[in-house]
Scaffold this motif. Structure first.
Motif, PDB file in Angstrom:
ATOM      1  N   GLY A 189      56.950  36.793  40.409  1.00 33.29           N
ATOM      2  CA  GLY A 189      57.524  35.670  39.678  1.00 33.29           C
ATOM      3  C   GLY A 189      58.811  35.130  40.247  1.00 33.29           C
ATOM      4  O   GLY A 189      59.457  34.281  39.621  1.00 33.29           O
ATOM      5  N   VAL A 190      59.221  35.576  41.433  1.00 27.29           N
ATOM      6  CA  VAL A 190      60.472  35.097  42.043  1.00 27.29           C
ATOM      7  C   VAL A 190      60.205  33.787  42.778  1.00 27.29           C
ATOM      8  O   VAL A 190      59.390  33.745  43.698  1.00 27.29           O
ATOM      9  CB  VAL A 190      61.049  36.145  43.009  1.00 27.29           C
ATOM     10  N   ARG A 191      60.885  32.719  42.381  1.00 27.92           N
ATOM     11  CA  ARG A 191      60.706  31.405  43.029  1.00 27.92           C
ATOM     12  C   ARG A 191      62.020  30.810  43.531  1.00 27.92           C
ATOM     13  O   ARG A 191      62.036  29.681  44.015  1.00 27.92           O
ATOM     14  CB  ARG A 191      60.043  30.434  42.044  1.00 27.92           C
ATOM     15  N   ASP A 192      63.120  31.546  43.412  1.00 20.94           N
ATOM     16  CA  ASP A 192      64.413  30.961  43.769  1.00 20.94           C
ATOM     17  C   ASP A 192      65.046  31.607  44.989  1.00 20.94           C
ATOM     18  O   ASP A 192      66.253  31.556  45.169  1.00 20.94           O
ATOM     19  CB  ASP A 192      65.373  31.032  42.581  1.00 20.94           C
ATOM     20  N   ASP A 193      64.229  32.231  45.849  1.00 21.73           N
ATOM     21  CA  ASP A 193      64.763  32.882  47.045  1.00 21.73           C
ATOM     22  C   ASP A 193      64.264  32.153  48.295  1.00 21.73           C
ATOM     23  O   ASP A 193      63.067  32.159  48.585  1.00 21.73           O
ATOM     24  CB  ASP A 193      64.313  34.347  47.090  1.00 21.73           C
ATOM     25  N   PRO A 194      65.164  31.509  49.060  1.00 21.67           N
ATOM     26  CA  PRO A 194      64.736  30.755  50.250  1.00 21.67           C
ATOM     27  C   PRO A 194      64.107  31.626  51.327  1.00 21.67           C
ATOM     28  O   PRO A 194      63.401  31.124  52.202  1.00 21.67           O
ATOM     29  CB  PRO A 194      66.031  30.097  50.746  1.00 21.67           C
ATOM     30  N   ARG A 195      64.329  32.941  51.256  1.00 19.57           N
ATOM     31  CA  ARG A 195      63.736  33.833  52.258  1.00 19.57           C
ATOM     32  C   ARG A 195      62.218  33.938  52.107  1.00 19.57           C
ATOM     33  O   ARG A 195      61.536  34.434  53.001  1.00 19.57           O
ATOM     34  CB  ARG A 195      64.397  35.209  52.175  1.00 19.57           C
ATOM     35  N   SER A 196      61.677  33.450  50.988  1.00 19.00           N
ATOM     36  CA  SER A 196      60.218  33.394  50.833  1.00 19.00           C
ATOM     37  C   SER A 196      59.607  32.468  51.869  1.00 19.00           C
ATOM     38  O   SER A 196      58.510  32.725  52.384  1.00 19.00           O
ATOM     39  CB  SER A 196      59.854  32.919  49.422  1.00 19.00           C
ATOM     40  N   ASP A 197      60.306  31.369  52.192  1.00 16.75           N
ATOM     41  CA  ASP A 197      59.815  30.455  53.230  1.00 16.75           C
ATOM     42  C   ASP A 197      59.847  31.110  54.605  1.00 16.75           C
ATOM     43  O   ASP A 197      58.994  30.827  55.459  1.00 16.75           O
ATOM     44  CB  ASP A 197      60.658  29.173  53.249  1.00 16.75           C
ATOM     45  N   LEU A 198      60.811  31.983  54.840  1.00 18.79           N
ATOM     46  CA  LEU A 198      60.896  32.664  56.131  1.00 18.79           C
ATOM     47  C   LEU A 198      59.740  33.648  56.291  1.00 18.79           C
ATOM     48  O   LEU A 198      59.223  33.834  57.396  1.00 18.79           O
ATOM     49  CB  LEU A 198      62.238  33.389  56.267  1.00 18.79           C
ATOM     50  N   PHE A 199      59.338  34.265  55.187  1.00 19.17           N
ATOM     51  CA  PHE A 199      58.166  35.141  55.219  1.00 19.17           C
ATOM     52  C   PHE A 199      56.934  34.336  55.637  1.00 19.17           C
ATOM     53  O   PHE A 199      56.170  34.755  56.526  1.00 19.17           O
ATOM     54  CB  PHE A 199      57.947  35.766  53.841  1.00 19.17           C
ATOM     55  N   SER A 200      56.740  33.182  55.019  1.00 20.31           N
ATOM     56  CA  SER A 200      55.573  32.352  55.342  1.00 20.31           C
ATOM     57  C   SER A 200      55.594  31.905  56.800  1.00 20.31           C
ATOM     58  O   SER A 200      54.554  31.891  57.466  1.00 20.31           O
ATOM     59  CB  SER A 200      55.533  31.130  54.419  1.00 20.31           C
ATOM     60  N   LEU A 201      56.780  31.556  57.306  1.00 21.56           N
ATOM     61  CA  LEU A 201      56.888  31.172  58.710  1.00 21.56           C
ATOM     62  C   LEU A 201      56.584  32.361  59.614  1.00 21.56           C
ATOM     63  O   LEU A 201      55.948  32.215  60.665  1.00 21.56           O
ATOM     64  CB  LEU A 201      58.283  30.615  59.001  1.00 21.56           C
ATOM     65  N   GLY A 202      56.995  33.567  59.216  1.00 20.09           N
ATOM     66  CA  GLY A 202      56.673  34.762  59.992  1.00 20.09           C
ATOM     67  C   GLY A 202      55.176  35.005  60.043  1.00 20.09           C
ATOM     68  O   GLY A 202      54.631  35.387  61.095  1.00 20.09           O
TER      69      GLY A 202
END
Length: 483
Positions: A189-202
């Motif tokens: 349920g975490v949606r406010d962490d910009p590092r989620s986009d870095l995971f997707s790019l990885g």
């Protein structure tokens, strides 16, 4: 909402529909024209007929709120948005290219080409995060490239804006996104962490360099939840020639706990831009996944992602700046010591910051430059060594420190170009003492302070009169920040 006919030739709020260029699961795309807009346009219209997923409507509401607030080359320009009370749509400028999805048949890509693609996407994410937006659906079909080369992010229906209501979070209890690219914390349920986009790019970089998705194609919730405790196979197990520096980047991006990933997209972009200076850790040499004992500990000893109170997106970016210090290796020791003090103060307030030490090897405008000094040593290498010696007293971890010798005719221009290309947040530079040359030609520090797109701190030494006793001051007391 009023019903309206969606077909070629129909007119909606002055826009004339042309051909339908795409029919997706949540919306359709139409080419449109309007007399007062010369640019090629696309209109996105949500699918709202009987039986459609209600999340499609909420997702479209999010895109309507977010897209008009975005600006810059890394997002499509939004011309208009229609209200659900009348006609729901958004109109954007059409980008003359296809998405990255068309490259899937060519995988795996050459490592260097994949690095450059990932660098451009990281640049785009850096720009997006600075506008308080987390994309949450980074994948090949949501990325395009302008003819000038910049990556453009599209499809903001799943995005989170730090300053707007998060309708997806408020109205649904299941995560929405593309399963193979979804970060583990999204499942919690975490949606406010910009590092989620870095995971997707990885994940994307792993896929584009190995031809295999690290977590498979599973769309089931149970399959996705495995990434909360199970790491993927290291790329070097799949490809023996996989570069260690690239595996270091990929595995750091897709760490289970966000705290072990890059803190910001700008720091990831910096590593991608300077692969020769990446600090290699045990990640780079791994050939096997984590042992089952580690996996079981993650799975059965509580949540592997520790709950933390996370700051707002902007605050998180501010806590992890890229600081560049311009050092004159031929300058005075006193000024270089003062620069070190100023840099140390900045780094102490930002424990996730990284430091780039810069020196400009000034080239002559007309004559041929010598690469060796009077003692026969390479100038470039010598200055790199000097920069490392300058930084040694700071006792920084090597992963937070890089050294760069820039060769240019215009030192100020070289520093400004480096800062712009590498998303530098803060420049520290020394001011020379008054001299005839400085008066005649202008000051490098003054030009940097005037034209830099970021914070600049100009460090000035005490004048001779003050040193003689008018006022006692340490060099760092005279540091002057210029914004």
């Amino acid at each position: 909402m009023a019903k309206f006919l969606v077909e070629s030739g129909a007119i909606i709020d002055g826009f004339t529909l042309g051909e339908c260029v795409h029919r997706g699961g949540m919306a359709t795309l139409w080419s449109v024209t309007r007399d007062d807009i010369a640019a090629p346009l696309l209109m996105k219209i949500p699918r709202i007929s009987e039986g459609e997923d209600p999340a499609a409507i909420v997702s479209f509401e999010m895109e309507q709120m977010i897209l008009p607030k975005l600006e810059g080359v890394h997002v499509p320009h939004c011309y208009a948005a229609g209200d659900f009370a009348r006609h729901a749509y958004v109109v954007v400028k059409r980008i003359p290219s296809q998405t990255l999805y068309r490259r899937l048949g060519e995988l795996p890509l050459p490592y260097e080409e994949a690095r450059l693609i990932a660098l451009k996407i990281a640049d785009a994410l850096c720009d997006l995060h600075r506008q308080n937006v987390i994309h949450h659906d980074i994948k090949p079909s949501s990325i395009m490239f302008r003819p000038t080369g910049e990556a453009v992010l599209i499809d903001f229906g799943l995005s989170h804006h730090n300053q707007l209501p998060d309708l997806l979070q408020e109205e649904f209890r299941v995560p929405y996104g593309t399963a193979p690219y979804m970060a583990p914390e999204r499942l919690l349920g975490v949606r406010d962490d910009p590092r989620s986009d870095l995971f997707s790019l990885g994940v994307l970089l792993y896929f584009f360099t190995t031809g295999v998705r690290p977590f498979g194609e599973s769309e089931t919730m149970a399959g996705m939840r495995r990434r909360l405790w199970r790491d993927p196979y290291p790329p070097r197990q799949l490809r023996a020639d996989y570069p260690p520096w690239l595996q270091e980047i990929v595995l750091r991006c897709i760490e289970i706990d966000p705290v072990w990933r890059y803190p910001t997209a700008s720091q990831l972009a910096f590593e991608l831009a300077h692969p020769d200076q990446i600090k290699l850790t045990a990640r780079s040499e791994r050939l096997k996944r984590d042992p089952l004992s580690t996996v079981w500990r993650r799975r059965f000893n509580g949540n592997p992602i520790e709950p933390r109170s996370k700051p707002a997106v902007a605050a998180q970016l501010a806590a992890s700046p890229i600081v560049a210090v311009a050092i004159d290796t031929d300058g005075s020791n006193e000024l270089n010591d003062a620069l070190r003090v100023a840099a140390e103060r900045i780094l102490k307030t930002s424990p996730s910051a990284r430091l780039a030490c810069l020196n400009v090897l000034k080239l002559a405008r007309v004559t041929i430059d010598r690469t060796l000094d009077d003692e026969g040593n390479n100038k470039h290498v010598g200055r790199l060594v000097t920069l490392k010696h300058w930084a040694a007293p700071l006792k920084l971890d090597e992963s937070r420190l890089t050294a760069h010798v820039l060769e240019a005719v215009d030192p100020a221009g070289a520093i400004l170009e480096f800062a712009d290309a590498n998303h530098v947040d803060h420049i520290v530079i020394g001011a020379r003492q008054s001299s005839f040359a400085r008066t005649l030609l202008g000051s490098t520090s003054a030009k940097v302070a005037t034209e830099a797109p970021c914070t600049v701190t100009v460090v000035r030494l005490p004048s001779r009169a003050m040193e003689a006793g008018e006022r006692k001051e340490t060099p760092d007391d005279r540091s002057m920040p210029v914004i």
